[in-house]
Structures are given as structure tokens and as C-alpha cells.
Design a protein around this motif. Structure first.
Motif, short mmCIF file in Angstrom:
data_model
loop_
_atom_site.label_atom_id
_atom_site.label_comp_id
_atom_site.label_asym_id
_atom_site.label_seq_id
_atom_site.Cartn_x
_atom_site.Cartn_y
_atom_site.Cartn_z
N ILE A 161 14.15 -8.51 0.51
CA ILE A 161 14.37 -8.09 1.84
C ILE A 161 13.92 -6.73 1.72
O ILE A 161 14.12 -5.81 0.98
N ASN A 162 13.22 -6.22 2.87
CA ASN A 162 12.63 -4.90 3.23
C ASN A 162 13.12 -4.50 4.23
O ASN A 162 13.39 -5.15 5.33
N ILE A 163 13.23 -3.15 4.45
CA ILE A 163 13.83 -2.45 5.68
C ILE A 163 12.37 -1.71 5.98
O ILE A 163 11.76 -1.03 5.30
N VAL A 164 12.37 -1.72 7.44
CA VAL A 164 10.96 -0.89 8.02
C VAL A 164 11.28 0.40 8.43
O VAL A 164 12.44 0.60 8.85
N PHE A 165 10.71 1.15 7.88
CA PHE A 165 10.80 2.75 8.02
C PHE A 165 9.54 3.29 9.08
O PHE A 165 8.27 2.92 8.73
N GLU A 166 9.70 3.94 9.98
CA GLU A 166 8.78 4.44 10.91
C GLU A 166 9.07 5.98 11.09
O GLU A 166 10.34 6.24 11.19
N ARG A 167 7.89 6.49 11.67
CA ARG A 167 7.96 8.10 12.17
C ARG A 167 9.02 8.15 13.36
O ARG A 167 8.91 7.38 14.24
N ILE A 168 10.10 8.93 13.31
CA ILE A 168 10.89 9.03 14.35
C ILE A 168 10.71 10.74 15.01
O ILE A 168 11.22 11.54 14.20
N GLU A 169 10.13 10.98 15.85
CA GLU A 169 10.12 12.46 16.31
C GLU A 169 11.47 12.91 16.50
O GLU A 169 12.66 12.56 17.04
N GLY A 170 11.65 14.10 15.90
CA GLY A 170 12.70 14.77 16.13
C GLY A 170 13.72 14.77 14.69
O GLY A 170 14.64 15.66 14.70
N ILE A 171 13.41 13.94 13.95
CA ILE A 171 14.01 13.62 12.66
C ILE A 171 13.38 14.04 11.70
O ILE A 171 12.61 13.42 11.10
N SER A 172 13.62 15.27 10.91
CA SER A 172 13.01 15.67 10.01
C SER A 172 12.72 14.87 8.70
O SER A 172 11.79 14.98 8.02
N PHE A 173 13.96 14.06 8.43
CA PHE A 173 13.95 13.18 7.18
C PHE A 173 12.73 12.58 7.11
O PHE A 173 12.12 11.96 6.14
N ALA A 187 0.66 -1.14 0.02
CA ALA A 187 -0.03 -0.16 -0.13
C ALA A 187 0.76 1.19 0.07
O ALA A 187 0.46 2.21 -0.53
N THR A 188 2.01 1.07 0.54
CA THR A 188 2.82 2.62 0.78
C THR A 188 3.86 2.25 -0.36
O THR A 188 4.99 3.46 -0.23
N VAL A 189 4.00 1.65 -1.31
CA VAL A 189 5.21 1.29 -2.28
C VAL A 189 4.58 1.29 -3.57
O VAL A 189 3.48 0.72 -3.83
N THR A 190 5.14 2.02 -4.56
CA THR A 190 4.67 1.73 -5.83
C THR A 190 5.71 1.06 -6.94
O THR A 190 6.81 0.90 -6.47
N GLY A 191 5.15 0.46 -7.95
CA GLY A 191 5.99 -0.30 -8.80
C GLY A 191 5.83 -1.61 -8.34
O GLY A 191 6.82 -2.50 -9.04
N VAL A 192 5.29 -2.28 -7.41
CA VAL A 192 5.38 -3.77 -7.26
C VAL A 192 4.22 -4.54 -7.99
O VAL A 192 3.26 -3.99 -8.04
N ASN A 215 7.29 13.08 7.06
CA ASN A 215 6.10 12.69 5.84
C ASN A 215 5.86 11.29 6.28
O ASN A 215 4.78 10.89 5.46
N ILE A 216 6.52 10.51 7.08
CA ILE A 216 5.88 9.09 7.21
C ILE A 216 4.76 9.21 8.33
O ILE A 216 5.05 9.27 9.49
N THR A 217 3.75 8.56 7.92
CA THR A 217 2.56 8.70 8.87
C THR A 217 2.09 7.19 9.18
O THR A 217 1.52 6.92 10.24
N SER A 218 2.76 6.26 8.58
CA SER A 218 2.62 4.78 9.14
C SER A 218 3.72 3.94 8.67
O SER A 218 4.71 4.56 8.18
N ARG A 219 3.92 2.99 9.32
CA ARG A 219 4.91 2.23 8.84
C ARG A 219 4.98 1.62 7.55
O ARG A 219 4.04 1.27 6.88
#
Length: 228
Positions: free
Chosen positions: A136-148, A102-107, A151-155
Motif C-alpha cells: 500500500i502506497n500513499i500519493v504525495f504531490e506538491r500543494i501550493e501554499g503548504i510549506s511541508f 525513483a523517488t524512494v530509497t531502500g526498496v 520540496n516535492i517536485t514530482s508525484r
């Protein structure tokens, strides 16, 4: 290699994969041929990477917290790979919960191109055609205080790469295997038939010779009695 003389009733293959620290099970799919040699095809089950809702035997891979309990179709590798935020799935999230894509395009999952399978010669127990495929997939989640990550609202399960390790018999090996599994049994059968027929013929000839010899002996004895 597996034990020889398999039958289609041997419905499952199980092996341990060290890279993901768990066993994987492949289920009998169909009888097929690889380069003219008979084979049994086994496919990785759709629920192999499922959560406990899809397969209760997978409940031990969920530690009942948000970081390890994943949507069906993914296996958390953190406890296996030095706490890395990695998740393994089938390529292009094949058979996985829609939440992954759902959060990735092109698959775009294509079972014929992305599934895992093994074709085994049943009489010999030898793998003839193998495809081990995982992503192999890497999990990205919102981390407070890191501006990068603002824009991540969900895992997000972000695909890094998927691999396909394949192996198949070449023509030379296929011919040798065909000779062992088809040629030699056929030649053995023909040889046994020839020996059997030859034995029957020799026995018949021997019996006929015996009868003639006995008849001649009887005639000679009768002639001598008449002469006396």
C-alpha cells in the motif's frame, strides 16, 4: 477451493479480491510438490497491475486523467477506498515501472520473496500453499501554499507497508492428503488386482472341477454300457 481434476492445460486461476475491488489472475507456472504432495503452482501475472499499454484489459482502471492513469505496475484505489490517495503495487514495486522506485530509497524487489502465488492439489482442487502479497502506497504531490510539500517536485508513491498473507498445509493435513491422493488409489489398484487374480483362480478351479466331473460321469456311463 476450485473444481477437482485440474490439468496443466488449465492455465489460469481468477478470483475477485474485495479489498482492491477487482479480479486478479494467476497463471500456471510449474508442477511442484508441497510436503511430498503433487501440486500445480500458479503465479500472479507480471502485467496484472499493469496499465493499458501492458495489458489492454486493464484500460477500465484508467479514467483518462492524471490522477487515475498511473505508470504500469500500480492500481489506483481511490474509487474503491473512499477517495483515499492510495495506490496498490506488488511489494518493493516488483514488476512496476521504475518511476515508482525513483523517488524512494531502500526498496529492492526480490521475486521469490515478493510475488503472489497459489499451489493447488490438482485432483482435489485444494490450495496447499498460498501467499497473497501487496504493498500500500500513499500519493504525495506538491500543494501550493503548504510549506511541508515545497520540496516535492514530482508525484511520489510513498510505501506505507506491504503485507504477506500466507497459509500452508501442516504435516498432519499433508499426510491425510497424501493418503487420499496416493495411498487410497494405490490400495484400490492392489485390491482390484487381488480380486481379479482371485477371480481367475476360482474360475480356473471351477472349470477344472467341471471337466473332472464331466470326465468321471463319461467314464461311469461307458463302464455301465460295457457291463450291460
Amino acid at each position: 477451493m476450485w473444481p477437482p481434476f485440474r490439468s496443466s492445460s488449465d492455465t489460469k486461476l481468477t478470483m475477485f479480491v474485495t479489498d482492491i475491488c477487482r479480479s486478479v489472475t494467476l497463471k500456471f507456472h510449474e508442477e511442484t510438490h508441497v510436503k511430498g504432495v503433487q501440486a500445480y503452482s500458479y503465479l500472479a501475472e507480471k502485467t496484472m497491475l499493469g496499465n493499458e499499454e501492458d495489458d489492454s484489459s486493464n484500460n477500465c482502471f484508467c479514467l483518462s486523467d492524471a490522477t487515475t492513469c498511473l505508470p504500469s505496475g500500480g492500481l489506483n484505489l481511490s474509487s474503491c477506498q473512499f477517495n483515499a490517495p492510495a495506490v496498490v503495487t506488488y511489494p518493493h514495486f516488483l514488476y512496476a515501472d521504475p518511476a515508482y522506485a525513483a523517488t524512494v530509497t531502500g526498496v529492492k524487489a526480490v521475486p521469490e520473496e515478493h510475488r503472489m502465488f497459489i499451489d493447488i492439489q490438482p485432483e482435489m482442487g485444494i490450495p496447499m500453499n498460498v501467499a497473497a502479497r501487496m504493498q500500500i502506497n500513499i500519493v504525495f504531490e506538491r500543494i501550493e501554499g503548504i510549506s511541508f510539500f515545497d520540496n516535492i517536485t514530482s508525484r511520489i508513491y510513498f510505501p506505507i507497508f506491504w503485507f504477506s498473507e500466507t497459509a500452508q498445509l501442516d504435516e498432519s493435513m499433508a499426510k491425510q492428503l497424501h493418503l487420499v491422493t496416493h495411498g487410497l488409489p494405490m490400495y484400490t489398484t492392489i485390491g482390484c488386482v487381488i480380486l481379479l487374480v482371485s477371480g481367475v483362480i476360482l474360475m480356473t478351479i471351477g472349470f477344472v472341477i467341471f471337466l473332472r466331473h464331466r470326465k468321471n460321469k463319461s467314464n461311469t456311463k461307458a463302464y455301465k454300457q460295457v457291463q450291460s
